[in-house]
Design a protein around this motif. Structure first.
Motif, PDB file in Angstrom:
ATOM      1  N   ALA A   1       0.838  -1.202   0.000  1.00  0.00           N
ATOM      2  CA  ALA A   1       0.000   0.000   0.000  1.00  0.00           C
ATOM      3  C   ALA A   1       0.876   1.257   0.000  1.00  0.00           C
ATOM      4  CB  ALA A   1      -0.929  -0.006   1.205  1.00  0.00           C
ATOM      5  N   ARG A   2       1.966   1.211   0.731  1.00  0.00           N
ATOM      6  CA  ARG A   2       2.893   2.342   0.727  1.00  0.00           C
ATOM      7  C   ARG A   2       3.468   2.548  -0.677  1.00  0.00           C
ATOM      8  NH1 ARG A   2       6.356   1.420   6.333  1.00  0.00           N
ATOM      9  NH2 ARG A   2       5.427   3.173   7.476  1.00  0.00           N
ATOM     10  N   ALA A   3       3.874   1.458  -1.306  1.00  0.00           N
ATOM     11  CA  ALA A   3       4.447   1.557  -2.649  1.00  0.00           C
ATOM     12  C   ALA A   3       3.431   2.141  -3.628  1.00  0.00           C
ATOM     13  CB  ALA A   3       4.925   0.191  -3.120  1.00  0.00           C
ATOM     14  N   LYS A   4       2.170   1.733  -3.509  1.00  0.00           N
ATOM     15  CA  LYS A   4       1.139   2.256  -4.409  1.00  0.00           C
ATOM     16  C   LYS A   4       0.992   3.768  -4.260  1.00  0.00           C
ATOM     17  CE  LYS A   4      -1.558  -2.013  -4.707  1.00  0.00           C
ATOM     18  NZ  LYS A   4      -2.850  -2.688  -4.400  1.00  0.00           N
ATOM     19  N   ALA A   5       1.137   4.264  -3.067  1.00  0.00           N
ATOM     20  CA  ALA A   5       1.051   5.711  -2.859  1.00  0.00           C
ATOM     21  C   ALA A   5       2.208   6.432  -3.552  1.00  0.00           C
ATOM     22  CB  ALA A   5       1.047   6.020  -1.363  1.00  0.00           C
ATOM     23  N   TRP A   6       3.390   5.835  -3.528  1.00  0.00           N
ATOM     24  CA  TRP A   6       4.537   6.425  -4.222  1.00  0.00           C
ATOM     25  C   TRP A   6       4.329   6.383  -5.736  1.00  0.00           C
ATOM     26  CZ3 TRP A   6       8.495   9.195  -2.179  1.00  0.00           C
ATOM     27  CH2 TRP A   6       8.651   9.159  -0.786  1.00  0.00           C
ATOM     28  N   TYR A   7       3.728   5.283  -6.242  1.00  0.00           N
ATOM     29  CA  TYR A   7       3.407   5.234  -7.677  1.00  0.00           C
ATOM     30  C   TYR A   7       2.427   6.356  -8.041  1.00  0.00           C
ATOM     31  CZ  TYR A   7       5.552   0.709  -8.807  1.00  0.00           C
ATOM     32  OH  TYR A   7       6.442  -0.307  -9.042  1.00  0.00           O
ATOM     33  N   ALA A   8       1.397   6.541  -7.229  1.00  0.00           N
ATOM     34  CA  ALA A   8       0.392   7.558  -7.518  1.00  0.00           C
ATOM     35  C   ALA A   8       1.043   8.934  -7.669  1.00  0.00           C
ATOM     36  CB  ALA A   8      -0.670   7.581  -6.426  1.00  0.00           C
ATOM     37  N   ASP A   9       2.022   9.215  -6.837  1.00  0.00           N
ATOM     38  CA  ASP A   9       2.746  10.479  -6.916  1.00  0.00           C
ATOM     39  C   ASP A   9       3.679  10.486  -8.122  1.00  0.00           C
ATOM     40  OD1 ASP A   9       3.657  12.989  -6.249  1.00  0.00           O
ATOM     41  OD2 ASP A   9       5.036  12.292  -4.710  1.00  0.00           O
ATOM     42  N   GLY A  10       4.486   9.445  -8.242  1.00  0.00           N
ATOM     43  CA  GLY A  10       5.508   9.407  -9.283  1.00  0.00           C
ATOM     44  C   GLY A  10       4.956   9.411 -10.693  1.00  0.00           C
ATOM     45  N   LEU A  11       3.836   8.766 -10.923  1.00  0.00           N
ATOM     46  CA  LEU A  11       3.291   8.677 -12.277  1.00  0.00           C
ATOM     47  C   LEU A  11       2.695   9.983 -12.771  1.00  0.00           C
ATOM     48  CD1 LEU A  11       1.775   5.085 -12.188  1.00  0.00           C
ATOM     49  CD2 LEU A  11       3.727   5.889 -13.557  1.00  0.00           C
ATOM     50  N   THR A  12       2.551  10.963 -11.892  1.00  0.00           N
ATOM     51  CA  THR A  12       2.147  12.284 -12.369  1.00  0.00           C
ATOM     52  C   THR A  12       3.272  12.950 -13.160  1.00  0.00           C
ATOM     53  OG1 THR A  12       2.797  13.372 -10.299  1.00  0.00           O
ATOM     54  CG2 THR A  12       0.521  12.597 -10.463  1.00  0.00           C
ATOM     55  N   LEU A  13       4.421  12.307 -13.216  1.00  0.00           N
ATOM     56  CA  LEU A  13       5.512  12.763 -14.078  1.00  0.00           C
ATOM     57  C   LEU A  13       5.156  12.658 -15.555  1.00  0.00           C
ATOM     58  CD1 LEU A  13       8.573  13.465 -14.570  1.00  0.00           C
ATOM     59  CD2 LEU A  13       9.015  11.000 -14.427  1.00  0.00           C
ATOM     60  N   LEU A  14       4.351  11.683 -15.939  1.00  0.00           N
ATOM     61  CA  LEU A  14       4.138  11.368 -17.356  1.00  0.00           C
ATOM     62  C   LEU A  14       3.686  12.558 -18.194  1.00  0.00           C
ATOM     63  CD1 LEU A  14       2.564   7.786 -17.158  1.00  0.00           C
ATOM     64  CD2 LEU A  14       4.964   8.445 -17.444  1.00  0.00           C
ATOM     65  N   PRO A  15       2.723  13.370 -17.739  1.00  0.00           N
ATOM     66  CA  PRO A  15       2.304  14.497 -18.573  1.00  0.00           C
ATOM     67  C   PRO A  15       3.398  15.542 -18.823  1.00  0.00           C
ATOM     68  CG  PRO A  15       0.663  14.026 -16.891  1.00  0.00           C
ATOM     69  CD  PRO A  15       1.880  13.240 -16.538  1.00  0.00           C
ATOM     70  N   LEU A  16       4.477  15.488 -18.064  1.00  0.00           N
ATOM     71  CA  LEU A  16       5.566  16.451 -18.240  1.00  0.00           C
ATOM     72  C   LEU A  16       6.573  15.994 -19.288  1.00  0.00           C
ATOM     73  CD1 LEU A  16       6.312  17.329 -14.497  1.00  0.00           C
ATOM     74  CD2 LEU A  16       4.688  18.420 -16.071  1.00  0.00           C
ATOM     75  N   LEU A  17       6.395  14.800 -19.840  1.00  0.00           N
ATOM     76  CA  LEU A  17       7.348  14.220 -20.777  1.00  0.00           C
ATOM     77  C   LEU A  17       6.783  14.204 -22.188  1.00  0.00           C
ATOM     78  CD1 LEU A  17       8.454  11.118 -18.658  1.00  0.00           C
ATOM     79  CD2 LEU A  17       9.477  13.401 -18.670  1.00  0.00           C
ATOM     80  N   ASP A  18       7.662  14.195 -23.194  1.00  0.00           N
ATOM     81  CA  ASP A  18       7.220  13.982 -24.561  1.00  0.00           C
ATOM     82  C   ASP A  18       6.663  12.565 -24.690  1.00  0.00           C
ATOM     83  OD1 ASP A  18       9.337  12.058 -25.977  1.00  0.00           O
ATOM     84  OD2 ASP A  18      10.441  13.409 -24.637  1.00  0.00           O
ATOM     85  N   HIS A  19       5.927  12.287 -25.760  1.00  0.00           N
ATOM     86  CA  HIS A  19       5.152  11.051 -25.803  1.00  0.00           C
ATOM     87  C   HIS A  19       6.015   9.806 -25.771  1.00  0.00           C
ATOM     88  CE1 HIS A  19       5.860  11.303 -30.211  1.00  0.00           C
ATOM     89  NE2 HIS A  19       5.706   9.998 -30.200  1.00  0.00           N
ATOM     90  N   ARG A  20       7.206   9.819 -26.366  1.00  0.00           N
ATOM     91  CA  ARG A  20       8.036   8.611 -26.352  1.00  0.00           C
ATOM     92  C   ARG A  20       8.724   8.419 -25.008  1.00  0.00           C
ATOM     93  NH1 ARG A  20      10.855   7.743 -32.229  1.00  0.00           N
ATOM     94  NH2 ARG A  20      11.407   5.738 -31.256  1.00  0.00           N
ATOM     95  N   SER A  21       9.141   9.505 -24.378  1.00  0.00           N
ATOM     96  CA  SER A  21       9.706   9.392 -23.033  1.00  0.00           C
ATOM     97  C   SER A  21       8.640   8.949 -22.043  1.00  0.00           C
ATOM     98  CB  SER A  21      10.308  10.729 -22.599  1.00  0.00           C
ATOM     99  OG  SER A  21      11.382  11.098 -23.436  1.00  0.00           O
ATOM    100  N   ALA A  22       7.415   9.470 -22.216  1.00  0.00           N
ATOM    101  CA  ALA A  22       6.308   9.050 -21.349  1.00  0.00           C
ATOM    102  C   ALA A  22       6.002   7.576 -21.551  1.00  0.00           C
ATOM    103  CB  ALA A  22       5.067   9.894 -21.635  1.00  0.00           C
ATOM    104  N   ALA A  23       6.047   7.113 -22.811  1.00  0.00           N
ATOM    105  CA  ALA A  23       5.794   5.693 -23.088  1.00  0.00           C
ATOM    106  C   ALA A  23       6.859   4.810 -22.459  1.00  0.00           C
ATOM    107  CB  ALA A  23       5.729   5.463 -24.598  1.00  0.00           C
TER     108      ALA A  23
END
Length: 290
Positions: A220-242
């Motif tokens: 459950a702790r790890a899932k919370a870190w994923y929830a935060d970390g994956l908000t990185l994706l919109p800041l990346l170009d589409h191939r880096s996000a992929a």
């Protein structure tokens, strides 16, 4: 050694050793893919020192030598790499892209902690370790990806690294314990009445209900870190996000399987079949283009 041959060596190391990360790295354009392979190859070398069979004092000397070589590379560029293909490739990548090579020192710090058999009393101490060994790779990767808002992206990449490392720790509980390593905090083991001791067959011996509660708590702790970390994706170009989504998606699926059935890590090292990894990569490509 030519730069092309150096990159080819790093690509082969990545193909052979990066069983999960390679699915994401393949989605990058050539220059970024080469740079990520160079980063992975040096990270792999550092990990192999820590996990190898040399005596402790020799491992620590090898880590110090690697750190010195890295400082020479930061100062002098490719001229300091000599005939080392990994350093030649990394120097070229750092000349092309704003890769924060000093972050490797954090990875080396985390590897020293492994070699010294360091254990963790609190979750905060474990998070510091995770930031060293995995958050550092996230920060190195940002130099390759080139996010539009670097300052905003940096803590998110760090958080995603923590999530990935916590997943690794849960996946490898038995394997790590067999070599004397315990990463889960002492305060958590005490809270759930677990020891992570091994039985006569080399499997984790804690009672099933206590073990399941401990693993699900950490998941459950790890899932919370994923929830935060994956908000990185919109800041990346589409191939880096992929690329990022593919790597994170594979580890998140591992985490979900562990959380549903903690017993799967009691006596084995869990992995996803190739077909599942390919599906995650395909979804990441579609998401990156959205």
């Amino acid at each position: 050694m030519s730069v092309e041959a150096a990159y080819a060596t790093c690509a082969e190391i990545t193909r052979r050793e990066a069983r999960n990360f390679s699915y994401g790295i393949r989605l990058l354009p050539p220059v970024k893919r080469q740079a990520m392979c160079a980063i992975y190859a040096l990270a792999r070398r550092i990990d192999d020192i820590g996990d190898g069979t040399m005596p402790t004092d020799q491992k620590l000397l090898a880590l110090s030598a690697t750190s010195e070589s890295l400082q020479d590379l930061i100062r002098d560029g490719v001229s300091a790499a000599q005939d080392d293909p990994v350093l030649v490739a990394l120097a070229d990548a750092a000349a092309r892209l704003p890769i924060a090579l000093e972050a490797f020192d954090e990875l080396i710090e985390g590897c020293r902690a492994d070699v010294e058999g360091r254990q963790y009393e609190s979750f905060e101490q474990l998070v510091h370790y995770c930031r060293c060994v995995a958050g550092s790779i996230g920060r190195l990767s940002l130099g390759v990806y080139g996010p539009a808002e670097p300052e905003r992206a940096r803590p998110l990449a760090d958080a995603l690294g923590v999530a990935l490392q916590l997943t690794n720790i849960l996946r490898d509980l038995r394997e790590d314990r067999q070599v004397g390593r315990v990463y889960l905090p002492r305060e958590d083991l005490d809270r759930f009445g677990c020891t992570l001791e091994l039985d006569s067959e080399g499997n984790l011996a804690d009672p099933p209900e206590r073990f399941a509660a401990l693993v699900r708590f950490e998941a459950a702790r790890a899932k919370a870190w994923y929830a935060d970390g994956l908000t990185l994706l919109p800041l990346l170009d589409h191939r880096s996000a992929a690329c990022t989504a593919a790597m994170a998606g594979i580890y998140r699926q591992l985490l979900d399987r562990i959380a549903v059935d903690p017993e799967v890590v009691r006596g084995q090292r869990l992995s996803l079949p190739t077909s599942s990894k390919l599906r995650v990569a395909l979804r990441a490509i579609v998401r990156g283009r959205a």
